[in-house]
Motif scaffolding. Structure first.
Motif, PDB file in Angstrom:
ATOM      1  N   GLY A  61       0.630   1.055 -15.300  1.00 15.59           N
ATOM      2  CA  GLY A  61       1.556  -0.284 -15.093  1.00 15.59           C
ATOM      3  C   GLY A  61       2.479  -0.300 -13.878  1.00 15.59           C
ATOM      4  N   GLY A  62       2.857   1.130 -13.107  1.00 20.35           N
ATOM      5  CA  GLY A  62       3.385   1.019 -11.839  1.00 20.35           C
ATOM      6  C   GLY A  62       2.496   0.360 -10.974  1.00 20.35           C
ATOM      7  N   LEU A  63       1.047   0.671 -10.826  1.00 24.75           N
ATOM      8  CA  LEU A  63       0.284   0.006  -9.743  1.00 24.75           C
ATOM      9  C   LEU A  63       0.075  -1.385 -10.142  1.00 24.75           C
ATOM     10  CD1 LEU A  63      -2.906   2.404  -9.481  1.00 24.75           C
ATOM     11  CD2 LEU A  63      -0.834   2.210  -7.989  1.00 24.75           C
ATOM     12  N   ARG A  64       0.163  -1.989 -11.380  1.00 24.13           N
ATOM     13  CA  ARG A  64       0.339  -3.348 -11.576  1.00 24.13           C
ATOM     14  C   ARG A  64       1.404  -3.978 -11.075  1.00 24.13           C
ATOM     15  NH1 ARG A  64      -2.215  -1.594 -16.497  1.00 24.13           N
ATOM     16  NH2 ARG A  64       0.028  -1.985 -17.416  1.00 24.13           N
ATOM     17  N   GLY A  65       2.453  -3.211 -11.284  1.00 18.61           N
ATOM     18  CA  GLY A  65       3.837  -3.947 -10.864  1.00 18.61           C
ATOM     19  C   GLY A  65       3.947  -3.931  -9.009  1.00 18.61           C
ATOM     20  N   VAL A  66       3.633  -2.950  -8.611  1.00 19.91           N
ATOM     21  CA  VAL A  66       3.479  -2.683  -7.258  1.00 19.91           C
ATOM     22  C   VAL A  66       2.499  -3.943  -6.712  1.00 19.91           C
ATOM     23  CG1 VAL A  66       2.679  -1.442  -5.028  1.00 19.91           C
ATOM     24  CG2 VAL A  66       3.967  -0.434  -6.751  1.00 19.91           C
ATOM     25  N   SER A  67       1.538  -4.360  -7.177  1.00 19.69           N
ATOM     26  CA  SER A  67       0.604  -5.228  -6.900  1.00 19.69           C
ATOM     27  C   SER A  67       0.835  -6.655  -6.907  1.00 19.69           C
ATOM     28  CB  SER A  67      -0.976  -5.058  -7.425  1.00 19.69           C
ATOM     29  OG  SER A  67      -0.691  -5.595  -8.698  1.00 19.69           O
ATOM     30  N   ARG A  68       2.085  -6.915  -7.788  1.00 18.19           N
ATOM     31  CA  ARG A  68       2.140  -8.457  -8.198  1.00 18.19           C
ATOM     32  C   ARG A  68       3.862  -8.658  -8.162  1.00 18.19           C
ATOM     33  NH1 ARG A  68      -1.046  -7.826 -13.939  1.00 18.19           N
ATOM     34  NH2 ARG A  68      -3.039  -7.455 -13.185  1.00 18.19           N
ATOM     35  N   HIS A  69       4.619  -7.831  -8.218  1.00 17.43           N
ATOM     36  CA  HIS A  69       6.146  -8.092  -8.086  1.00 17.43           C
ATOM     37  C   HIS A  69       6.516  -8.348  -6.808  1.00 17.43           C
ATOM     38  CE1 HIS A  69      10.236  -7.672  -9.197  1.00 17.43           C
ATOM     39  NE2 HIS A  69       9.957  -7.793 -10.540  1.00 17.43           N
ATOM     40  N   GLU A  70       7.540  -9.359  -6.827  1.00 17.61           N
ATOM     41  CA  GLU A  70       7.978  -9.747  -5.656  1.00 17.61           C
ATOM     42  C   GLU A  70       8.905  -8.504  -4.736  1.00 17.61           C
ATOM     43  OE1 GLU A  70      11.970 -11.741  -7.379  1.00 17.61           O
ATOM     44  OE2 GLU A  70      10.642 -12.959  -6.821  1.00 17.61           O
ATOM     45  N   ASP A  71       9.285  -7.495  -5.489  1.00 16.99           N
ATOM     46  CA  ASP A  71       9.756  -6.722  -5.005  1.00 16.99           C
ATOM     47  C   ASP A  71       9.295  -5.104  -5.293  1.00 16.99           C
ATOM     48  OD1 ASP A  71      11.888  -4.703  -4.181  1.00 16.99           O
ATOM     49  OD2 ASP A  71      13.643  -5.496  -5.279  1.00 16.99           O
ATOM     50  N   PRO A  72       8.088  -4.898  -4.567  1.00 15.27           N
ATOM     51  CA  PRO A  72       7.413  -3.786  -4.681  1.00 15.27           C
ATOM     52  C   PRO A  72       8.405  -2.409  -4.632  1.00 15.27           C
ATOM     53  CG  PRO A  72       6.499  -4.482  -2.824  1.00 15.27           C
ATOM     54  CD  PRO A  72       7.496  -5.782  -3.536  1.00 15.27           C
ATOM     55  N   MET A 100      14.233  -2.589 -14.395  1.00 15.48           N
ATOM     56  CA  MET A 100      13.937  -3.487 -13.360  1.00 15.48           C
ATOM     57  C   MET A 100      14.930  -4.726 -13.067  1.00 15.48           C
ATOM     58  SD  MET A 100      11.253  -2.697 -11.831  1.00 15.48           S
ATOM     59  CE  MET A 100      11.055  -4.318 -11.018  1.00 15.48           C
ATOM     60  N   GLU A 101      15.663  -4.903 -14.289  1.00 14.01           N
ATOM     61  CA  GLU A 101      16.352  -5.992 -14.110  1.00 14.01           C
ATOM     62  C   GLU A 101      17.813  -5.795 -13.532  1.00 14.01           C
ATOM     63  OE1 GLU A 101      17.081  -6.848 -18.254  1.00 14.01           O
ATOM     64  OE2 GLU A 101      15.288  -7.980 -18.729  1.00 14.01           O
ATOM     65  N   ALA A 102      17.910  -4.666 -12.972  1.00 12.89           N
ATOM     66  CA  ALA A 102      19.207  -4.323 -12.151  1.00 12.89           C
ATOM     67  C   ALA A 102      19.092  -3.542 -10.970  1.00 12.89           C
ATOM     68  CB  ALA A 102      20.195  -3.341 -12.968  1.00 12.89           C
ATOM     69  N   PRO A 103      18.254  -4.195 -10.062  1.00  9.50           N
ATOM     70  CA  PRO A 103      17.925  -3.403  -8.608  1.00  9.50           C
ATOM     71  C   PRO A 103      19.084  -3.137  -8.060  1.00  9.50           C
ATOM     72  CG  PRO A 103      17.342  -5.652  -8.446  1.00  9.50           C
ATOM     73  CD  PRO A 103      17.603  -5.551 -10.160  1.00  9.50           C
ATOM     74  N   TYR A 145       0.760  -1.121  -0.123  1.00 14.22           N
ATOM     75  CA  TYR A 145       0.025  -0.098  -0.029  1.00 14.22           C
ATOM     76  C   TYR A 145       0.707   1.234   0.090  1.00 14.22           C
ATOM     77  CZ  TYR A 145      -3.176   3.694   1.519  1.00 14.22           C
ATOM     78  OH  TYR A 145      -3.756   4.843   1.545  1.00 14.22           O
ATOM     79  N   PRO A 146       1.992   1.369   0.878  1.00 15.86           N
ATOM     80  CA  PRO A 146       2.562   2.785   0.741  1.00 15.86           C
ATOM     81  C   PRO A 146       3.197   3.097  -0.554  1.00 15.86           C
ATOM     82  CG  PRO A 146       3.080   1.336   2.679  1.00 15.86           C
ATOM     83  CD  PRO A 146       2.364   0.501   1.767  1.00 15.86           C
ATOM     84  N   TYR A 147       3.639   1.995  -1.319  1.00 11.79           N
ATOM     85  CA  TYR A 147       4.273   2.408  -2.524  1.00 11.79           C
ATOM     86  C   TYR A 147       3.253   2.825  -3.601  1.00 11.79           C
ATOM     87  CZ  TYR A 147       8.270   0.230  -0.387  1.00 11.79           C
ATOM     88  OH  TYR A 147       9.134  -0.337   0.637  1.00 11.79           O
ATOM     89  N   ALA A 148       1.913   2.326  -3.304  1.00  9.35           N
ATOM     90  CA  ALA A 148       0.878   2.471  -4.357  1.00  9.35           C
ATOM     91  C   ALA A 148       0.366   3.828  -4.053  1.00  9.35           C
ATOM     92  CB  ALA A 148      -0.231   1.679  -4.174  1.00  9.35           C
ATOM     93  N   HIS A 149       0.330   4.448  -2.960  1.00  8.72           N
ATOM     94  CA  HIS A 149      -0.158   5.720  -2.233  1.00  8.72           C
ATOM     95  C   HIS A 149       1.026   6.818  -2.839  1.00  8.72           C
ATOM     96  CE1 HIS A 149      -1.206   8.851   0.206  1.00  8.72           C
ATOM     97  NE2 HIS A 149      -2.259   8.211   0.475  1.00  8.72           N
ATOM     98  N   TRP A 179      11.467  -1.648  -5.230  1.00  5.29           N
ATOM     99  CA  TRP A 179      12.024  -1.409  -6.475  1.00  5.29           C
ATOM    100  C   TRP A 179      11.097  -0.864  -7.661  1.00  5.29           C
ATOM    101  CZ3 TRP A 179      16.352   0.535  -7.476  1.00  5.29           C
ATOM    102  CH2 TRP A 179      16.848   0.485  -8.893  1.00  5.29           C
ATOM    103  N   VAL A 180       9.914  -1.443  -7.648  1.00 12.79           N
ATOM    104  CA  VAL A 180       9.053  -1.096  -8.760  1.00 12.79           C
ATOM    105  C   VAL A 180       8.578   0.336  -8.726  1.00 12.79           C
ATOM    106  CG1 VAL A 180       6.524  -1.460  -9.657  1.00 12.79           C
ATOM    107  CG2 VAL A 180       8.172  -3.272  -9.181  1.00 12.79           C
ATOM    108  N   ALA A 181       8.507   0.763  -7.338  1.00  9.08           N
ATOM    109  CA  ALA A 181       7.786   2.268  -6.923  1.00  9.08           C
ATOM    110  C   ALA A 181       9.140   3.226  -7.227  1.00  9.08           C
ATOM    111  CB  ALA A 181       7.409   2.318  -5.628  1.00  9.08           C
TER     112      ALA A 181
END
Length: 242
Positions: free
Chosen positions: A118-129, A202-205, A89-93, A131-133
Motif C-alpha cells: 500500500g505504501g508503494l501504491r501511495g508513493v506512486s499515485r498520491h500528489e504528496d509522496p 494522511m488527512e492531517a499532513p 523513487y527516493p521514497y519508494a527506495h 507524506w505517504v512515505a
C-alpha cells in the motif's frame, strides 16, 4: 517426498547483480521475507522481471544444502512505472530498505506485505509522496513492534516528555534533555500515530518544517533501535545536518 519447488508471490525489496551475472533478490511476500538467486539472470528474461518494486510470481527451487533458493522462472504480476521518476523513487527506495531492515527471512507477516504494498501504491499515485512515505514508515515501524516511548521520559519517568534524545531516539523531559523540544505538531503526531489509521494520518499532513523534524526523529530512532537506513541521507535532503 516433500517437493523442493514452490511458487511464491512477492515484491522485490532489494536487487544485487554479482560479478558472475547472477541476480540476488529479496522479496517481501505475504508469508515473510524471501532471499533467492537467479543464476545467470542478467543474460536472460529474468533481468527485467526481477526489478526493484516489481510484484512478481516466482517459481522457487530449494537446492539441497544450499543457502539460497533458486529462481527458476518469474512472471510480472504488477509494476508501478511512476516509481521511477525522481520525485517518487527516493521514497519508494526508503520504504523498501526500511521494510527489509524490519522484517526477517521466514517471518510470517501478511500485514507487513499489505502495508508495504500500500505504501508503494501511495508513493506512486498520491500528489504528496513524501507524506505517504512518512506515514507508512512510521506505521511499518509500529507493526514491527518498534514504537517510540512518548508517555514518559526515557531517563527519569516524568510524564509527557517533549524533547528528543539523539542517543536513544526516545523522548526526554526538560531537565533531562540537551536539545529543544519538538514542535507541537510533531509531538501530536508521535503521540498519536500508533493508534491512528493510515487514512486519519494522511488527512492531517504536517508543515515542511514539521516533516523535516519528523524525518530526523524517525532516523534517530531507527538507527538506535533497528539499524541504519543508508538511503535516507543520500536521497532525502531533509536529513542534511541532522
Amino acid at each position: 517426498m516433500r517437493s523442493r519447488t514452490a511458487n511464491r508471490s512477492g515484491i522485490v525489496l532489494r536487487r544485487h547483480v554479482t560479478p558472475k551475472g547472477d541476480i540476488i533478490v529479496t522479496l517481501l511476500t505475504p508469508q515473510g521475507k524471501l532471499k533467492l538467486i537467479a543464476r545467470g539472470g542478467v543474460r536472460g528474461p529474468l533481468a527485467s522481471v526481477l526489478s526493484l518494486f516489481h510484484h512478481v510470481l516466482v517459481q522457487v527451487y530449494q537446492t539441497p544444502g544450499g543457502d539460497l533458493a533458486t529462481a527458476k522462472q518469474a512472471t510480472l504480476e504488477g509494476a508501478l512505472s511512476t516509481l521511477a521518476v525522481p520525485e517518487r523513487y527516493p521514497y519508494a527506495h526508503l520504504l523498501s530498505e526500511l521494510a527489509d531492515l524490519l522484517f526477517q527471512e521466514g517471518e510470517f507477516s501478511q500485514d507487513a506485505f499489505e502495508l508495504y504494498a500500500g505504501g508503494l501504491r501511495g508513493v506512486s499515485r498520491h500528489e504528496d509522496p513524501e507524506w505517504v512515505a512518512l506515514v507508512m514508515s512510521y506505521k511499518l515501524l509500529a507493526l514491527a513492534g518498534f514504537v517510540p516511548q512518548t508517555a514518559f521520559c526515557a531517563l527519569c519517568g516524568t510524564p509527557a516528555p517533549e524533547h528528543p534524545d539523539p542517543h536513544s531516539g526516545q523522548m526526554l523531559c526538560r531537565p533531562c534533555a540537551a536539545q529543544p523540544a519538538h514542535s507541537p505538531e510533531v509531538l501530536d503526531y508521535l503521540r498519536g500515530f500508533p493508534r491512528q489509521s493510515v487514512r486519519v494520518l494522511m488527512e492531517a499532513p504536517l508543515s515542511p518544517p514539521g516533516r523535516a523534524e519528523l524525518w530526523r526523529a524517525l532516523e534517530r530512532f531507527v538507527a538506535v533501535q533497528v539499524g541504519r537506513v543508508q538511503s535516507w541521507r543520500v536521497n532525502l535532503p531533509q536529513l542534511a545536518g541532522a
